[in-house]
Motif scaffolding. Structure first.
Motif, mmCIF file in Angstrom:
data_model
loop_
_atom_site.group_PDB
_atom_site.id
_atom_site.type_symbol
_atom_site.label_atom_id
_atom_site.label_comp_id
_atom_site.label_asym_id
_atom_site.label_seq_id
_atom_site.Cartn_x
_atom_site.Cartn_y
_atom_site.Cartn_z
ATOM 1 N N TYR B 32 0.865 -1.181 0.000
ATOM 2 C CA TYR B 32 0.000 0.000 0.000
ATOM 3 C C TYR B 32 0.894 1.221 0.000
ATOM 4 O O TYR B 32 1.868 1.280 0.756
ATOM 5 N N LEU B 34 1.171 5.661 -0.456
ATOM 6 C CA LEU B 34 0.451 6.917 -0.319
ATOM 7 C C LEU B 34 1.373 8.069 -0.704
ATOM 8 O O LEU B 34 2.598 7.975 -0.566
ATOM 9 N N TYR B 97 -2.715 -4.169 3.198
ATOM 10 C CA TYR B 97 -3.131 -2.868 2.648
ATOM 11 C C TYR B 97 -3.536 -1.887 3.743
ATOM 12 O O TYR B 97 -4.486 -1.135 3.606
ATOM 13 N N ASN B 98 -2.829 -1.908 4.857
ATOM 14 C CA ASN B 98 -3.218 -1.006 5.936
ATOM 15 C C ASN B 98 -2.183 0.094 6.116
ATOM 16 O O ASN B 98 -1.111 0.073 5.530
ATOM 17 N N THR B 99 -2.542 1.054 6.945
ATOM 18 C CA THR B 99 -1.649 2.192 7.166
ATOM 19 C C THR B 99 -1.144 2.219 8.606
ATOM 20 O O THR B 99 -0.828 3.269 9.138
ATOM 21 N N ASP B 100 -1.076 1.039 9.232
ATOM 22 C CA ASP B 100 -0.643 0.998 10.630
ATOM 23 C C ASP B 100 0.771 1.523 10.804
ATOM 24 O O ASP B 100 1.073 2.202 11.774
ATOM 25 N N LYS B 101 1.652 1.198 9.902
ATOM 26 C CA LYS B 101 3.038 1.648 10.029
ATOM 27 C C LYS B 101 3.536 2.044 8.650
ATOM 28 O O LYS B 101 3.723 1.197 7.777
ATOM 29 N N LEU B 102 3.707 3.338 8.469
ATOM 30 C CA LEU B 102 4.151 3.862 7.182
ATOM 31 C C LEU B 102 5.644 4.135 7.207
ATOM 32 O O LEU B 102 6.179 4.626 8.200
ATOM 33 N N ILE B 103 6.301 3.813 6.097
ATOM 34 C CA ILE B 103 7.698 4.173 5.899
ATOM 35 C C ILE B 103 7.722 5.290 4.859
ATOM 36 O O ILE B 103 7.220 5.116 3.738
ATOM 37 N N PHE B 104 8.277 6.421 5.254
ATOM 38 C CA PHE B 104 8.278 7.597 4.386
ATOM 39 C C PHE B 104 9.592 7.753 3.638
ATOM 40 O O PHE B 104 10.662 7.393 4.137
ATOM 41 N N GLY B 105 9.493 8.323 2.442
ATOM 42 C CA GLY B 105 10.670 8.754 1.726
ATOM 43 C C GLY B 105 11.155 10.091 2.264
ATOM 44 O O GLY B 105 10.571 10.667 3.188
#
Lengths: 114, 114
Positions: B32, B34, B97-105
């Protein structure tokens, strides 16, 4: 409309002080997050919480702790502030575990440690 | 180890033309993705997302393309407007497909000039 409110926009503290950053959300979100944003490093996750009194370490938890006594409030604590913790701190919230709803962010707290 | 990479720190585009922001990832478990936009002195705001079962998602002037074999996604803005000038972060997560833990650029600063 989702509102994530961080208590301070700017904060200046001294080395060794205990620092509290507060975050409140008004959408009954279950998940709450603390990030720091540094130039060239993007957003890095410090801690997150998926329920009251629950917490999980993120990628850079060292030197930080958190508290979530109420669903709407998530506090970040710098136990003994150091100059390398000077940064922009961002709080976010989102709907429950394993949802695909986006995280909503507050406007950030720019913290300077002298 | 940067799992989500935005190799262009900045991009300058003329108003009315297409802006293309790129993002590469290394973790094949990401499912997933964003995009967030961030203005100075404000928190990031959610722009658009895509799950790994799709290769394209469109919302008005914004389209995100996903190339899973290349582990690459891109954000297209057509036509670009001066109000699009901001820092854009891509983010990724793994598992259902969840947003529990996002890794950002690390972000790309877009400037749209008249």
């Amino acid at each position: 409309d989702v509102k994530v409110t961080q208590s301070s926009r700017y904060l200046v503290k001294r080395t060794g002080e205990k620092v509290f950053l507060e975050c409140v959300q008004d959408m009954d979100h279950e998940n709450m997050f603390w990030y720091r944003q540094d130039p060239g490093l993007g957003l890095r996750l410090i801690y997150f919480s998926y329920d009251v009194k629950m917490k999980e370490k993120g990628d850079i938890p060292e030197g930080y702790s958190v508290s979530r006594e109420k669903k709407e409030r998530f506090s970040l604590i710098l136990e003994s502030a150091s100059t390398n913790q000077t940064s922009m701190y961002l709080c976010a919230s989102s709907w429950g575990v394993s949802s695909n709803q986006p995280q909503h962010f507050g406007d950030g707290t720019r913290l300077s440690i002298l | 180890d940067q799992q989500v990479k935005q190799n262009s720190p900045s991009l300058s585009v003329q108003e009315g033309r297409i802006s293309i922001l790129n993002c590469d990832y290394t973790n094949s478990m990401f499912d997933y993705f964003l995009w967030y936009k961030k203005y100075p002195a404000e928190g990031p705001t959610f722009l658009i997302s895509i799950s790994s079962i799709k290769d394209k998602n469109e919302d008005g002037r914004f389209t995100v393309f996903l190339n899973k074999s290349a582990k690459h996604l891109s954000l297209h803005i057509v036509p670009s407007q001066p109000g699009d000038s901001a820092v854009y972060f891509c983010a990724a997560s793994a598992g259902n497909y969840n947003t529990d833990k996002l890794i950002f650029g690390t972000g790309t600063r877009l400037q749209v000039f008249p």
